[in-house]
Design an enzyme around this catalytic site. Structure first.
Site, PDB file in Angstrom:
ATOM      1  N   LYS A   7       1.351  -1.279   0.621  1.00 42.53           N
ATOM      2  CA  LYS A   7      -0.120   0.046   0.246  1.00 42.53           C
ATOM      3  C   LYS A   7       0.986   1.067  -0.534  1.00 42.53           C
ATOM      4  O   LYS A   7       0.664   2.223   0.646  1.00 42.53           O
ATOM      5  CB  LYS A   7      -0.852  -0.013   1.284  1.00 42.53           C
ATOM      6  N   ASP A  67      -5.997  -5.240  11.427  1.00 39.20           N
ATOM      7  CA  ASP A  67      -7.389  -4.767  11.556  1.00 39.20           C
ATOM      8  C   ASP A  67      -8.426  -5.475  10.930  1.00 39.20           C
ATOM      9  O   ASP A  67      -9.940  -5.038  10.914  1.00 39.20           O
ATOM     10  CB  ASP A  67      -7.513  -3.367   9.789  1.00 39.20           C
TER      11      ASP A  67
HETATM   12  C1  BGC Z   1      -2.395  -5.829   4.776  1.00 36.56           C
HETATM   13  C2  BGC Z   1      -3.256  -6.279   5.410  1.00 36.56           C
HETATM   14  C3  BGC Z   1      -4.240  -5.690   5.161  1.00 36.56           C
HETATM   15  C4  BGC Z   1      -5.116  -4.806   4.599  1.00 36.56           C
HETATM   16  C5  BGC Z   1      -6.133  -4.062   4.373  1.00 36.56           C
HETATM   17  C6  BGC Z   1      -3.037  -5.716   3.058  1.00 36.56           C
HETATM   18  O1  BGC Z   1      -2.789  -4.776   2.399  1.00 36.56           O
HETATM   19  O2  BGC Z   1      -1.202  -6.745   4.089  1.00 36.56           O
HETATM   20  O3  BGC Z   1      -2.587  -6.925   6.618  1.00 36.56           O
HETATM   21  O4  BGC Z   1      -5.697  -6.631   6.306  1.00 36.56           O
HETATM   22  O5  BGC Z   1      -3.991  -4.374   3.271  1.00 36.56           O
HETATM   23  O6  BGC Z   1      -5.768  -3.071   5.620  1.00 36.56           O
END
Ligand code: BGC
Length: 454
Positions: A163, A198
Site C-alpha cells: 500500500k 485491522d
Molecule cells: C495488508 C493487510 C491488511 C489489508 C487491509 C493489506 O495490504 O497486507 O494486513 O489487513 O491491507 O488494510
C-alpha cells in the site's frame, strides 16, 4: 485543441463489448475462483511456505460485550493514521475519541525509525490534547495492517510492506519492539499489549455487539479477511492446546493467486503491477482495493486514447500520470445520474484536464468505471464465499463485518457483492449477512487489549 473532433469510426457498442469481454466474470468463473481460494486457504493452514499466509492471530476468544476499560489504540495501514482513546463500557457500548494524522510520504519509505518516531510523536500530541492520564501506564492495542508473522499476542515480525509503504531496516523485526523503543525515546508511559491486524480488529469489534460475527473483512486502501477457525484445522499451529478450540486467522488474502493461475489478470493489471512498489505481490488486492481501482481505469482510458477511440486521441499530463485517476473519481462518476453526465464531464475536464469530453466519451468512461468496480465487487464476493465455505457456514450462516472506504462509500459495491454471492450460493446466500463494521480496527484493538487484561 479545445473544439470538437471527429471520432474514429468505431461504434460505441463495439467498445462496450470489447471492454465487457475483458472485465465481466461469469458465474462459472466465480465458482472456479472460489474453489481454488478454499484450497489455497487449506494449504496455508498447513505450512507457512504458501501464498496465503493464514496467520494465527493469537486471539483465541471472542468478546461477550461485557468487557470494560479504557485503552489507547493506534490504527496504521489505511489512508489515515489514527490515535484513539476507547472506552469499553460493557453492555456492548463503546465511547471513542480519535484524531487523524497524515503520515508524510517521506516517512513511508524512509528508515523505520522515521515512521515509528512519527507514530510516537502523534501519540504524545494526542495524550496532551485529550488530557489522557498515563500515570499508571496506559495499555495500547496496535492495529498494524501489514503482513506480520505473529509470534505472540503482542509480538510479530514484519513480513513485507505494501500500500505504498516500504520502510528500510524493518523486515523481520518485531513491530511492537520498534514502537516501544520509539515510545521510550519520547518517554511515554504506554504499554503495547496487543498487535492486531485491522481485519481481526473489525471482527472483534463487531463481535462485541453481535456475537454471531465470525468474519472480518477490509475493503479499503487494501483488502484482507480474518475469520474464526477451529484449532484442529490448523496443522501448522505448534503453540499447544487452545482452551476455546478457536483461533482467529488473519488470511492475508491480498496475496491470493500471486501465481496468476485463476484470477482474470489482464494487460491493465499487469501494467499496474509493473509500476507498483511491490510487483508480483498482492495480486488479488491489486484487482479489488481502493489504492488500485482508479489506476486500472486510467490505464484502460490510456489504451483507448492511444487507439484514438476516446477523447479523439487527446490526453493530458494528469491522465498520463500514474495515480492521478483516484478511486474517489470513479465513485463520483458512478453517482452521476444526469442525462448529460455533467459531473463526469467535470471530473474529466476540470480535474483531469482533458481538453474536450464529448457525451460519448463520458458514457464510455462511466462504463469503464462500472466494469472495473463490478469486477472488484464480484472478486471480493469470491473471497467472502471461500471463507464462509471453509468455515462450513453456508447452511448455518454467519455475520461478516466489513469495513473500509470501498465497501462503505463506493456506490453499489455492497449490492454487487450480494448479487455475486447469490450466483455462488443461490438461496443460501441469505445466510451470509454482510454488515458494515465501522471504526472496527481501532475498537477491535481495544477489545483485544481488554481480553488480554482478563
Ligand atoms: C495488508 C493487510 C491488511 C489489508 C487491509 C493489506 O495490504 O497486507 O494486513 O489487513 O491491507 O488494510
Amino acid at each position: 485543441m479545445t473544439g470538437k473532433y471527429t471520432y474514429r469510426e468505431i461504434d460505441e457498442s463495439t467498445v462496450y463489448s470489447e471492454l465487457e469481454d475483458v472485465f465481466i466474470l461469469s458465474p462459472q468463473r466465480l465458482r472456479d475462483i472460489c474453489k481454488v481460494f478454499v484450497k489455497e486457504m487449506e494449504k496455508g493452514l498447513e505450512s507457512d511456505d504458501c501464498t496465503l499466509k493464514m496467520i494465527p492471530s493469537f486471539v483465541t476468544n471472542r468478546p461477550t460485550g461485557k468487557e470494560v476499560g479504557t485503552y489507547l489504540a493506534l490504527d496504521l495501514g489505511g489512508t489515515n493514521f489514527r490515535v484513539c482513546e476507547i472506552n469499553l463500557e460493557g453492555q456492548s457500548k463503546v465511547r471513542l475519541r480519535a484524531k487523524k494524522f497524515t503520515i508524510p510520504d517521506s516517512a513511508k519509505t524512509a528508515d523505520q525509525s522515521v515512521l515509528f518516531d512519527f507514530l510516537a510523536e502523534s501519540i504524545a500530541i494526542f495524550i496532551k490534547e485529550y488530557n489522557i492520564n498515563t500515570e499508571n501506564d496506559i495499555n495500547l492495542g496496535f492495529t498494524f495492517s501489514f503482513p506480520v508473522q505473529q509470534t505472540a499476542l503482542n509480538k510479530g515480525t514484519i513480513l513485507l510492506w505494501n500500500k505504498g509503504f516500504n520502510c528500510a531496516n524493518s523486515i523481520g523485526k518485531d513491530v511492537v519492539t520498534l514502537l516501544s523503543e520509539a515510545l521510550t525515546r519520547k518517554q511515554l508511559k504506554v504499554n503495547v499489549v496487543a498487535l492486531v491486524n485491522d481485519t481481526v480488529g473489525t471482527l472483534m469489534s463487531h463481535a462485541y455487539v453481535d456475537p454471531g460475527t465470525c468474519v472480518g473483512v477490509i475493503l479499503g486502501t487494501g483488502t484482507n479477511a480474518a475469520y474464526v477457525e477451529s484449532a484442529d484445522a490448523i496443522p501448522k499451529w505448534k503453540g499447544g492446546p487452545i482452551k476455546s478450540n478457536e483461533m482467529i486467522i488473519n488470511s492475508e488474502w491480498g496475496a491470493f493467486d500471486n501465481e496468476r493461475k485463476v484470477l482474470p489478470w489482464t494487460k491493465f493489471d499487469q501494467q499496474q503491477d509493473d509500476q507498483s512498489t511491490n510487483p508480483g505481490k498482492q495480486t488479488y488486492e491489486k484487482m479489488i482495493s481502493g489504492m488500485y481501482l482508479g489506476e486500472i481505469v486510467r490505464l484502460v482510458c490510456k489504451d483507448l486514447i492511444e487507439r484514438k477511440i476516446l477523447f479523439g486521441g487527446m490526453s493530458s499530463t494528469e491522465m498520463d500520470t500514474p495515480g492521478k485517476f483516484e478511486t474517489a473519481y470513479m465513485s463520483r462518476i458512478e453517482r452521476d445520474h444526469t442525462a448529460e453526465l455533467t459531473d463526469t464531464k467535470m471530473v474529466l475536464q476540470e480535474i483531469l484536464k482533458i481538453p474536450y469530453v464529448a457525451p460519448r466519451d463520458r458514457r464510455i468512461v462511466r462504463r469503464i468505471c462500472e466494469l472495473v468496480a463490478i469486477r472488484a465487487a464480484r472478486l471480493a464476493a469470491c473471497g467472502v464465499a471461500a471463507v464462509v465455505t471453509k468455515m462450513n457456514r453456508v447452511d448455518t450462516g454467519c455475520t461478516v463485518a466489513i469495513d473500509g472506504s470501498v465497501y462503505e462509500h463506493y456506490p453499489h459495491f455492497d449490492n454487487r457483492m450480494r448479487d455475486a454471492l447469490h450466483e455462488l450460493f443461490g438461496m443460501f446466500s441469505e445466510n451470509v449477512s454482510l454488515q458494515l463494521g465501522k471504526d472496527g480496527s481501532g475498537i477491535g484493538a481495544a477489545v483485544i487489549a481488554a481480553l488480554a487484561d482478563k
